[in-house]
Design a protein around this motif. Structure first.
Motif, PDB file in Angstrom:
ATOM      1  N   ASP A  46      18.320  42.243  38.773  1.00  0.00           N
ATOM      2  CA  ASP A  46      19.300  42.241  40.019  1.00  0.00           C
ATOM      3  C   ASP A  46      20.172  41.200  39.960  1.00  0.00           C
ATOM      4  OD1 ASP A  46      17.793  44.186  41.157  1.00  0.00           O
ATOM      5  OD2 ASP A  46      16.679  42.974  42.719  1.00  0.00           O
ATOM      6  N   TRP A  47      21.470  41.571  39.949  1.00  0.00           N
ATOM      7  CA  TRP A  47      22.790  40.984  39.796  1.00  0.00           C
ATOM      8  C   TRP A  47      23.494  40.783  41.207  1.00  0.00           C
ATOM      9  CZ3 TRP A  47      24.240  38.328  35.328  1.00  0.00           C
ATOM     10  CH2 TRP A  47      23.659  38.813  34.001  1.00  0.00           C
ATOM     11  N   VAL A  48      23.446  39.632  41.972  1.00  0.00           N
ATOM     12  CA  VAL A  48      24.079  39.375  43.222  1.00  0.00           C
ATOM     13  C   VAL A  48      25.682  39.710  43.113  1.00  0.00           C
ATOM     14  CG1 VAL A  48      24.577  37.789  45.169  1.00  0.00           C
ATOM     15  CG2 VAL A  48      22.103  37.708  44.000  1.00  0.00           C
ATOM     16  N   LEU A  49      26.125  40.608  43.980  1.00  0.00           N
ATOM     17  CA  LEU A  49      27.461  40.707  44.024  1.00  0.00           C
ATOM     18  C   LEU A  49      28.230  40.203  45.154  1.00  0.00           C
ATOM     19  CD1 LEU A  49      27.835  44.287  42.647  1.00  0.00           C
ATOM     20  CD2 LEU A  49      27.942  42.253  41.390  1.00  0.00           C
ATOM     21  N   GLU A  50      29.572  39.559  45.265  1.00  0.00           N
ATOM     22  CA  GLU A  50      30.145  39.298  46.591  1.00  0.00           C
ATOM     23  C   GLU A  50      31.373  39.836  46.706  1.00  0.00           C
ATOM     24  OE1 GLU A  50      28.803  37.053  48.251  1.00  0.00           O
ATOM     25  OE2 GLU A  50      27.431  36.177  46.915  1.00  0.00           O
ATOM     26  N   VAL A  51      32.116  39.905  47.852  1.00  0.00           N
ATOM     27  CA  VAL A  51      33.284  40.651  47.847  1.00  0.00           C
ATOM     28  C   VAL A  51      34.325  40.060  46.928  1.00  0.00           C
ATOM     29  CG1 VAL A  51      35.277  40.765  49.479  1.00  0.00           C
ATOM     30  CG2 VAL A  51      33.102  40.968  50.428  1.00  0.00           C
ATOM     31  N   GLY A  52      35.131  41.053  46.391  1.00  0.00           N
ATOM     32  CA  GLY A  52      36.054  40.468  45.226  1.00  0.00           C
ATOM     33  C   GLY A  52      35.387  40.875  43.627  1.00  0.00           C
ATOM     34  N   ASP A  53      34.189  40.949  43.827  1.00  0.00           N
ATOM     35  CA  ASP A  53      33.722  41.242  42.273  1.00  0.00           C
ATOM     36  C   ASP A  53      33.855  42.704  41.722  1.00  0.00           C
ATOM     37  OD1 ASP A  53      32.420  38.750  41.987  1.00  0.00           O
ATOM     38  OD2 ASP A  53      30.508  39.266  42.789  1.00  0.00           O
ATOM     39  N   GLY A 105      44.237  42.833  27.260  1.00  0.00           N
ATOM     40  CA  GLY A 105      43.263  43.471  26.480  1.00  0.00           C
ATOM     41  C   GLY A 105      41.932  44.020  26.995  1.00  0.00           C
ATOM     42  N   ASP A 106      40.771  43.963  26.264  1.00  0.00           N
ATOM     43  CA  ASP A 106      39.612  44.493  26.623  1.00  0.00           C
ATOM     44  C   ASP A 106      39.029  43.688  27.870  1.00  0.00           C
ATOM     45  OD1 ASP A 106      37.269  45.674  26.944  1.00  0.00           O
ATOM     46  OD2 ASP A 106      36.638  45.946  24.828  1.00  0.00           O
ATOM     47  N   GLU A 107      39.200  44.003  28.936  1.00  0.00           N
ATOM     48  CA  GLU A 107      38.634  43.341  30.159  1.00  0.00           C
ATOM     49  C   GLU A 107      37.164  43.140  29.967  1.00  0.00           C
ATOM     50  OE1 GLU A 107      40.083  44.198  34.518  1.00  0.00           O
ATOM     51  OE2 GLU A 107      40.066  45.877  33.494  1.00  0.00           O
ATOM     52  N   ARG A 108      36.283  43.470  29.008  1.00  0.00           N
ATOM     53  CA  ARG A 108      34.926  43.413  29.079  1.00  0.00           C
ATOM     54  C   ARG A 108      34.797  41.979  28.256  1.00  0.00           C
ATOM     55  NH1 ARG A 108      32.942  48.562  26.086  1.00  0.00           N
ATOM     56  NH2 ARG A 108      34.906  48.198  25.229  1.00  0.00           N
ATOM     57  N   LEU A 109      35.617  41.479  27.384  1.00  0.00           N
ATOM     58  CA  LEU A 109      35.664  40.415  26.875  1.00  0.00           C
ATOM     59  C   LEU A 109      35.540  38.957  27.768  1.00  0.00           C
ATOM     60  CD1 LEU A 109      37.977  41.070  23.991  1.00  0.00           C
ATOM     61  CD2 LEU A 109      35.545  41.208  23.625  1.00  0.00           C
ATOM     62  N   HIS A 110      36.322  39.119  28.798  1.00  0.00           N
ATOM     63  CA  HIS A 110      36.499  38.152  29.842  1.00  0.00           C
ATOM     64  C   HIS A 110      35.269  38.426  31.185  1.00  0.00           C
ATOM     65  CE1 HIS A 110      40.027  37.343  27.752  1.00  0.00           C
ATOM     66  NE2 HIS A 110      40.379  38.509  27.915  1.00  0.00           N
ATOM     67  N   PHE A 111      34.265  39.271  30.922  1.00  0.00           N
ATOM     68  CA  PHE A 111      33.186  39.612  31.947  1.00  0.00           C
ATOM     69  C   PHE A 111      31.928  39.306  31.229  1.00  0.00           C
ATOM     70  CE2 PHE A 111      36.789  41.539  34.195  1.00  0.00           C
ATOM     71  CZ  PHE A 111      36.411  42.142  35.282  1.00  0.00           C
ATOM     72  N   GLN A 112      30.922  39.154  32.293  1.00  0.00           N
ATOM     73  CA  GLN A 112      29.771  39.028  32.045  1.00  0.00           C
ATOM     74  C   GLN A 112      29.101  40.159  31.768  1.00  0.00           C
ATOM     75  OE1 GLN A 112      27.437  36.457  34.707  1.00  0.00           O
ATOM     76  NE2 GLN A 112      25.617  36.112  33.144  1.00  0.00           N
ATOM     77  N   ARG A 113      28.317  40.437  30.626  1.00  0.00           N
ATOM     78  CA  ARG A 113      27.447  41.629  30.483  1.00  0.00           C
ATOM     79  C   ARG A 113      26.097  41.638  31.476  1.00  0.00           C
ATOM     80  NH1 ARG A 113      27.062  45.566  26.248  1.00  0.00           N
ATOM     81  NH2 ARG A 113      25.370  46.896  26.574  1.00  0.00           N
ATOM     82  N   MET A 114      25.933  42.702  32.120  1.00  0.00           N
ATOM     83  CA  MET A 114      24.777  42.740  33.180  1.00  0.00           C
ATOM     84  C   MET A 114      23.517  43.238  32.529  1.00  0.00           C
ATOM     85  SD  MET A 114      27.076  43.828  36.251  1.00  0.00           S
ATOM     86  CE  MET A 114      26.160  43.156  37.672  1.00  0.00           C
TER      87      MET A 114
END
Length: 446
Positions: free
Chosen positions: A78-85, A64-73
């Protein structure tokens, strides 16, 4: 695939001026920015986008809609990102995925593999030689000849585990505390506004390469500091660190660059000797490698297609024209010209409802831009501007007239000389093709 460099920031959006363009309507003109923060982490910030940004993990496998399983930024944070994000832009049809390394052969703007000129072949050999030893390297070349690119290539080919870190010597602070923070970093709370610890440039380069750009502008206080670092003496504690701070001194490959010979830089003799204690590369000017201009143009167009979504090409006579031009700003000026003429023609396509067609940049488009640029610099044949001539067209400075001063005789003689070829006649007269056509219409010349 777009390689990320710590010394740059990347704006993602629908606008052509974004660093990386996503043409989907759900993406805002300037949607978000990715940058390398002082604490050595990649951070993403949503730029108040209309449809938002969402963070999650790669290969989540959720239906389904991936956004439902993602965190809104949320924006302005500043949102810290890691490899694979993964960052989803807007409705999720556009996304950014962070990889650990760039897959071979998929880098935007690939390294030239078919160098045409002898000096470029020699340059490639010098880069490979320097990549196979870890001695200091001193690069000398005019502004715009590609010193940063060459330094990055040496680092990339050397296989070092650490990062490539640029230290712009002309922008270093003169204050001792600020200089310590810049080079060695600071601890959290070291001063007002120090919300988090900062990793200094020297420790950022640990295990990698420190590139001293514009070393001729290195302030005296920074010269003293750097000599202590290279000799392994003095304190290596970040600003605000406790008295019992113990950390091994940073170890890095040193590459320095200057527009002038080392003896003319005014550096401390002991520092100059350390910078000279290795290899030297003298970068050729673009005038010495004109045969490479067609391939350079091809590389610029490739990068524009990857990052800006411009599908463009230059006509053969336009490339020949660029190949004969003088470029006081060297490769940087040539690249800027190609980017601008492509963007101008693409914008014209949009105005005419042709944006889905491939952009063909003609000789007329190139000469028209260069003429306007020349006037913008303050008049004909300014020393800061490229002198552009077509094959078979001689144009001494005295031969140029202002468009309004062109007489019917001037135009008829130029057309007769070039057998009616308006493009060549315009080049000889020193005006844009559209200007020539307008003057022809005024005089009733067919």
């Amino acid at each position: 695939m777009v390689p990320l460099y710590p010394d740059r920031s990347y704006v993602f959006g629908r606008a052509p001026e974004s660093t990386v363009v996503f043409p989907h309507d759900a993406v805002s003109r300037q949607h978000g920015r990715l940058s390398f923060r002082e604490d050595h982490r990649w951070v993403y910030r949503d730029l108040n986008s209309r449809n938002g940004s969402f963070m999650g993990l790669r290969d989540g496998g959720e239906p389904g809609d991936e956004r439902l399983h993602f965190q809104r930024m949320g924006p302005s944070h500043d949102w810290v990102l890691e490899v694979g994000d993964v960052v989803l832009l807007g409705n999720g049809k556009s996304r950014i995925t962070l990889l650990a390394e760039v897959p071979q052969g998929l880098v935007a703007g690939p390294r030239a593999k078919q160098a045409a000129s002898a000096v470029t072949v020699q340059l490639e050999r010098a880069i490979d030689r320097c990549a196979h030893h870890h001695l200091p390297v001193f690069l000398r070349g005019d502004s715009g000849t590609g010193k940063t690119f060459i330094a990055r290539e040496i680092h990339s080919r050397s296989g070092l585990d650490g990062s490539f870190v640029i230290l712009n010597c002309g922008r270093l602070p003169q204050d001792a505390a600020a200089l310590t923070s810049e080079l060695l970093g600071h601890v959290k709370g070291a001063f007002t506004g120090a919300a988090f610890a900062r990793v200094g440039k020297l420790y950022s380069a640990n295990g990698g390469t420190l590139f001293l750009d514009e070393v001729e502008f290195l302030p005296g206080i920074a010269q003293d500091f750097l000599v202590d670092v290279l000799e392994g003496t003095g304190s290596f504690a970040p600003f605000g660190a406790p008295a019992d701070f113990r950390e091994p001194p940073p170890r890095f490959r040193l590459i320095s660059a200057s527009k002038v010979p080392l003896r003319q830089t005014g550096l401390r003799p002991d520092l100059a000797q350390r910078l000279a204690a290795g290899d030297f590369i003298i970068l050729p000017t673009l005038e010495e490698r004109r045969e490479d201009i067609p391939h350079l143009v091809e590389s610029f167009l490739h990068r524009l297609k990857v990052e800006q979504q411009y599908d463009a090409e230059l006509t053969r006579d336009a490339i020949a024209f660029l190949q004969r031009a003088d470029w006081p700003g060297q490769i940087r000026e040539l690249e800027s010209t190609v980017k601008t003429v492509v963007a101008r023609e693409a914008a014209q396509h949009v105005l005419e409802g042709l944006e889905r067609q491939r952009v063909i940049v003609t000789l007329e488009a190139v000469t028209s831009y260069l003429e306007q640029r020349e006037l913008g610099f303050g008049g004909p044949l300014s020393s800061a501007m490229p002198r552009t001539t077509l094959p078979g067209v001689e144009l001494p400075p005295s031969a140029r007239k202002r468009p309004g001063d062109l007489t019917e005789r001037d135009i008829r003689e130029a057309l007769a000389k070039h057998e009616g070829n308006k493009t060549r006649a315009a080049a000889e007269l020193g005006v844009a093709l559209n200007t020539l056509k307008a003057r022809m219409k005024t005089f009733g010349i067919e």
